[in-house]
Design an enzyme around this catalytic site. Sequence first.
Site, PDB file in Angstrom:
ATOM      1  N   GLU A 178    -101.579 -45.074   5.976  1.00 18.53           N
ATOM      2  CA  GLU A 178    -102.214 -45.362   4.688  1.00 18.53           C
ATOM      3  C   GLU A 178    -103.436 -44.481   4.447  1.00 18.53           C
ATOM      4  O   GLU A 178    -103.743 -44.113   3.313  1.00 18.53           O
ATOM      5  CB  GLU A 178    -102.642 -46.835   4.605  1.00 18.53           C
ATOM      6  CG  GLU A 178    -101.495 -47.819   4.379  1.00 18.53           C
ATOM      7  CD  GLU A 178    -100.723 -48.144   5.641  1.00 18.53           C
ATOM      8  OE1 GLU A 178    -101.145 -47.711   6.734  1.00 18.53           O
ATOM      9  OE2 GLU A 178     -99.695 -48.834   5.544  1.00 18.53           O
ATOM     10  N   HIS A 183    -100.479 -60.713   4.413  1.00 13.52           N
ATOM     11  CA  HIS A 183     -99.549 -60.164   3.417  1.00 13.52           C
ATOM     12  C   HIS A 183     -99.617 -60.936   2.099  1.00 13.52           C
ATOM     13  O   HIS A 183     -98.642 -60.971   1.361  1.00 13.52           O
ATOM     14  CB  HIS A 183     -98.105 -60.216   3.935  1.00 13.52           C
ATOM     15  CG  HIS A 183     -97.767 -59.230   5.005  1.00 13.52           C
ATOM     16  ND1 HIS A 183     -98.204 -59.353   6.293  1.00 13.52           N
ATOM     17  CD2 HIS A 183     -97.048 -58.076   4.973  1.00 13.52           C
ATOM     18  CE1 HIS A 183     -97.744 -58.335   7.015  1.00 13.52           C
ATOM     19  NE2 HIS A 183     -97.047 -57.553   6.247  1.00 13.52           N
TER      20      HIS A 183
HETATM   21  C1  LIG Z   1    -100.782 -50.954   8.243  1.00 18.29           C
HETATM   22  C2  LIG Z   1     -99.437 -51.404   7.811  1.00 18.29           C
HETATM   23  N1  LIG Z   1     -98.708 -50.583   7.043  1.00 18.29           N
HETATM   24  C3  LIG Z   1     -97.479 -50.945   6.619  1.00 18.29           C
HETATM   25  C4  LIG Z   1     -96.957 -52.152   6.970  1.00 18.29           C
HETATM   26  C5  LIG Z   1     -95.583 -52.582   6.467  1.00 18.29           C
HETATM   27  N2  LIG Z   1     -94.624 -52.523   7.564  1.00 18.29           N
HETATM   28  C6  LIG Z   1     -94.330 -53.618   8.285  1.00 18.29           C
HETATM   29  S1  LIG Z   1     -93.300 -53.254   9.569  1.00 18.29           S
HETATM   30  C7  LIG Z   1     -93.258 -51.634   9.139  1.00 18.29           C
HETATM   31  C8  LIG Z   1     -92.471 -50.659   9.957  1.00 18.29           C
HETATM   32  C9  LIG Z   1     -92.976 -50.625  11.338  1.00 18.29           C
HETATM   33  O1  LIG Z   1     -92.325 -49.638  12.060  1.00 18.29           O
HETATM   34  P1  LIG Z   1     -92.487 -49.595  13.615  1.00 18.29           P
HETATM   35  O2  LIG Z   1     -93.923 -49.482  13.977  1.00 18.29           O
HETATM   36  O3  LIG Z   1     -91.593 -48.525  14.108  1.00 18.29           O
HETATM   37  O4  LIG Z   1     -92.031 -51.033  14.116  1.00 18.29           O
HETATM   38  P2  LIG Z   1     -90.570 -51.665  14.157  1.00 18.29           P
HETATM   39  O5  LIG Z   1     -90.391 -52.390  12.879  1.00 18.29           O
HETATM   40  O6  LIG Z   1     -89.608 -50.561  14.366  1.00 18.29           O
HETATM   41  O7  LIG Z   1     -90.597 -52.620  15.313  1.00 18.29           O
HETATM   42  C10 LIG Z   1     -94.028 -51.388   8.015  1.00 18.29           C
HETATM   43  C11 LIG Z   1     -94.200 -50.065   7.388  1.00 18.29           C
HETATM   44  C12 LIG Z   1     -97.764 -53.004   7.747  1.00 18.29           C
HETATM   45  N3  LIG Z   1     -97.346 -54.219   8.078  1.00 18.29           N
HETATM   46  N4  LIG Z   1     -98.988 -52.599   8.163  1.00 18.29           N
END
Ligand SMILES: Cc1ncc(C[n+]2csc(CCOP(=O)(O)OP(=O)(O)O)c2C)c(N)n1
Lengths: 323, 323, 318, 318
Positions: free
Chosen positions: A60, A129
């Site tokens: 972000e 959220h």
């Molecule tokens: C700072 C932040 N940005 C965006 C999100 C929205 N979001 C939730 S899970 C996710 C993907 C996460 O990817 P990863 O770290 O690879 O975890 P995985 O879901 O694969 O376990 C996103 C973008 C968030 N929760 N927090």
Amino acid sequence: MREITYAEAIREALREEMKRDERVYIIGEDVGRFGGCFGVTKGLWEEFGDDRVKDTPISETAIIGSSVGAAATGMRPVAEIMFCDFMGVAMDEITNQAAKMRYMFGGKVKLPMVIRTPVGGGLCAAAQHSQSLEAWFTHLPGLKVVMPSTPYDAKGLLKASIRDDNPVIFLEHKMLYGVKGTVPEEEYVIPLGVADVKREGRDVTIIATSLMVYKSLEAAKLLEKEGISVEVVDPRTLYPLDEEKIINSVKKTHRAIVVHEAVERNGFGGEIVAIIMEKAFEYLDAPVKRVCGKNTPIPFSPPLERFVIPQVEDIVNAVKSLL
Amino acid sequence: MREITYAEAIREALREEMKRDERVYIIGEDVGRFGGCFGVTKGLWEEFGDDRVKDTPISETAIIGSSVGAAATGMRPVAEIMFCDFMGVAMDEITNQAAKMRYMFGGKVKLPMVIRTPVGGGLCAAAQHSQSLEAWFTHLPGLKVVMPSTPYDAKGLLKASIRDDNPVIFLEHKMLYGVKGTVPEEEYVIPLGVADVKREGRDVTIIATSLMVYKSLEAAKLLEKEGISVEVVDPRTLYPLDEEKIINSVKKTHRAIVVHEAVERNGFGGEIVAIIMEKAFEYLDAPVKRVCGKNTPIPFSPPLERFVIPQVEDIVNAVKSLL
Amino acid sequence: MGEEKLWLDMYISMVRIRKFEEKVVELFAQGKIPGFVHSYIGEEAVAVGACSALEPTDYITSTHRGHGHLIAKGGDLKYMMAELYGKKTGYCKGKGGSMHIADVDLGILGANGIVGAGLPIATGAALSSYLQRNGRVALCFFSDGASNRGTFHESLNMASIWKLPVVFLCENNMYGISMPQRKGMAVEDIADRAAAYGIPGVVVDGNDVIAVYEAVKEAVTRARAGGGPTLIEAKTARWRGHFEGDPQIYRTPEEIEDWKKKCPIMRFQEKLIKMGILDEAKIREIESMIAREVEEAVRFAEESPYPEPEEALEDVYA
Amino acid sequence: MGEEKLWLDMYISMVRIRKFEEKVVELFAQGKIPGFVHSYIGEEAVAVGACSALEPTDYITSTHRGHGHLIAKGGDLKYMMAELYGKKTGYCKGKGGSMHIADVDLGILGANGIVGAGLPIATGAALSSYLQRNGRVALCFFSDGASNRGTFHESLNMASIWKLPVVFLCENNMYGISMPQRKGMAVEDIADRAAAYGIPGVVVDGNDVIAVYEAVKEAVTRARAGGGPTLIEAKTARWRGHFEGDPQIYRTPEEIEDWKKKCPIMRFQEKLIKMGILDEAKIREIESMIAREVEEAVRFAEESPYPEPEEALEDVYA
Ligand SMILES: Cc1ncc(C[n+]2csc(CCOP(=O)(O)OP(=O)(O)O)c2C)c(N)n1
Ligand SMILES: Cc1ncc(C[n+]2csc(CCOP(=O)(O)OP(=O)(O)O)c2C)c(N)n1
Ligand SMILES: [Mg+2]
Ligand SMILES: [Mg+2]
């Protein structure tokens, strides 16, 4: 007239502005083929391609910081932050770069950029959220802050925001994405800084934002049955704020209630109360009340979440307490 | 009684609490041998060593994020952020972790941590080194917010903040560091949530914070010569807020002015106005006014900076306009 | 432009920075310049080597220690000095001061009071160039301390995946205020961090203006050709305190003296004399020309009016 | 603890995660669990391998995809399920839900709805251990997407310079929602990023529970001995969508099927059968034991009351 959803209205605004102006591009997490976490940008990647609908890593800070750099050099980014709750991650870029760059440079740069982000509870998405953080942004000179309630307003205001030469924080309510409303086929733009009286009334003025406009209108309907006539004013943009329409309404009704979903303490409601205090004190027949989110984080459990968010009955009760 | 500066008072509070409780440690940029950008922590590294006075890389996010982790596991960090303006860098950690962790965990964790940071203009440090952002923090349930004006208050409130089991944002004013005041040699603690009437008066109540307490007291002196008796109330802690003392004063004087250095728009002043509106409306003989920072970033040039920050004459004029 | 002319211009630019900074330090001590001042003295080769490798339409982002970058990118001493004084005629009408001087027309996207803030901004300027297909490159100045901020990571990552035309130039002057670089990170060379983004990392002698020039030139060429970002680390030192007034308890006077022996200007001067590009007379001529420029800038600043207080209300919004 | 017993416990823990998650998915589809649910199915070997290398007093930080981590660290299915339902008897009295389940007494510093937020928190827990000289280690779970956040950089840097007892365990499941890991960064192995902090970086097969266990064990031993942090990358995959309801347009069904063939539980089961630690009967016994646990958890959750609305006002402050 045709009815479309709030999400569709926003998507139309994006599409129209991207067609109209090559400099407009979308940037954010999963905004591309995935269409955004709430599906708002669906179809735009297919239409405009990789360059103009840019899927980013989870960064972000770089999303907003790069938007500042791009806006300062001739582009018009529309950044999406997946949830308003994550704005803190980019708060330095928003506060110290986006909001101040023009001023610090003595007026010698324009920063035409929009940050779209969904606010609000209602999905049991819990404390990280569900926030409505508009009060952070209204406190930052240099930013404009828009918070539309209807599909019609969302479309017209987003188009104006994209055309504006200043950074605009555009706060969408996630419980409104599926709400339908009439939106003309023809192009229109709603200037920033013009409130809308969503319902006329004589006895009490409710100043409500975003989803709370609907709850206030519901409350007004219930109160009408009891012979109480409520006027509902939707500022639509918190900055610039249409103080005149708010003050004129209060001068007419002599009573006012401010309703927002954000936490009450130091929320935007206080600002509205202070403005009414300054500009319409002699017209008041009762103190202005606030009906706002409780002073807690948003809890997960359905009965708890419902309790901390203002409900129709809270608004009804507040109105009655003034009469 | 002995006179020491605000900076010395803060240093004493740190030293005493570190001696009293092994779990207290200091973390921040250049807080060690360098003694902090404003010299507040000077001498503590020599006394307590590397482990308890931790110099960090330029990583505000990790400073605050790690403090959350340490506080949740038994330590009591006192983090220094070099300028309040940089709080945006750690705003996610403050908002989504520090403020909410206890609540989200159903009350099953304590987060005893303090974030000390200097606010305010006056040094021609310009837009990114002069802000007073307390309104961000008062809007976040789960945080306590302290803003002392005198050396005496600074010491007693910092000790209380360090002993508190919640995250406390402790806002020091950089123009106050060199200001002297009486501070007893004996130990004392000032509980959070107790306002202080810095001057009693009959005609108008001024609610002022931080450096503005001094400017308000100066204004009160000038007004006294014209026969106007001003009461100055210093809330000292913005959350918890001593509403009672504020309301009682307004009930007595029937007039109130709120003075803070932060930008007016959606500043803490609006909150105070809203509280007075709710709880003392019938007592008011005039609208409550705000004398606050202008709605601009802080400019660099001395005459400009002076103009956007509230001055004694602004307060005097505001008081007169109410009478 | 022939190389001789380029070397000479670079030399002049370095002297210009040095003399401007010496004057600023003096004026600050006299209380004529308000606020904070972070002197660039000692690091001139980095700004000049880097900016000489850029086109006038290319962008730079600068830092709190920005005077050198701005001068090297073509900033006008008059408007700079007036800005430092807080005068209406300054680059920012007195609203910015030392930490915020900018001239977007010269591609200068501003000094910046937030350490590490320039990295995503430069990334965005590069994205902008890429999207506009205008061939511009963005060069981001930052120092060792900034490389520990999250913005470093997110920006290098974003720039690398999109192969954006940006050069990340770390002026490793070995300290972030009192924090030694070697204590603030567990790696010796910041350039090694490039590997985390799959981009080239280059270490260069930051007191050798030609070495900086060549490294940046190569990176700029790669960037312009669509080859993506480069991380360059220029090892150098500031001669003065972090800010004017810094007691510098964190380093010894000897350390500073050692660096003074490696003065980037003297080194370049000697080289140019050997090459026959400079001689005593020419040096004196350049110095007096720069002295006049600086005096002129001071006069301009001193004679300029302060802005009217009410002007503080302007320029918040476009 | 003999190895046989350990392997068996690990197997049971993996089955417990799988069965719990299968039930959660089912209950979510039935509308009984509100909010978002991110299933851990397919990644069981990572949580179990890692947590089995920890002492009960060690800490973990978890993520939005946290059920597996919590169960592996000893979380009680009953209180977890009750929390997912939003019931008063849940771990967080219904205030947290799936993304915030925590049990500080078990060293679980919480699931976390903010991607990448756990990294500095784990760093702080490790700092806390170091300062208290209590020998505890903090293990931080995060995924590939999180490794692009600034918190990754600042945390690994801080932990490395202070040699804190923390293990950064990246579960590279190849996606952050729809963003493929290979598109989100320009390096193949996230473990390579360790070099930017002068710490060891290790790649391990995330579907091989023993491999994960051994890599983490080594890192934990190093951390406890004062050797500082390690970055471990466990390559794995989630079998279901990012969240329940994800249409998964960003990958093919074949890709998922391929991963199912590498099922970490089946692989381990086969191995344990070969080693004579498991047999058909034992497997059935374990499965029915777990089934009972899960049923019990569901019953507990369903029979538990919701909190009273006014309880929302509690627990804001200590
Ligand atoms: C700072 C932040 N940005 C965006 C999100 C929205 N979001 C939730 S899970 C996710 C993907 C996460 O990817 P990863 O770290 O690879 O975890 P995985 O879901 O694969 O376990 C996103 C973008 C968030 N929760 N927090
Ligand atoms: C985000 C942020 N944190 C802290 C500061 C305070 N600060 C100003 S300069 C500085 C040191 C910068 O070090 P480095 O990046 O090495 O730059 P140098 O001064 O060596 O040029 C610090 C900590 C700041 N301005 N911004
Ligand atoms: Mg440095
Ligand atoms: Mg992932």
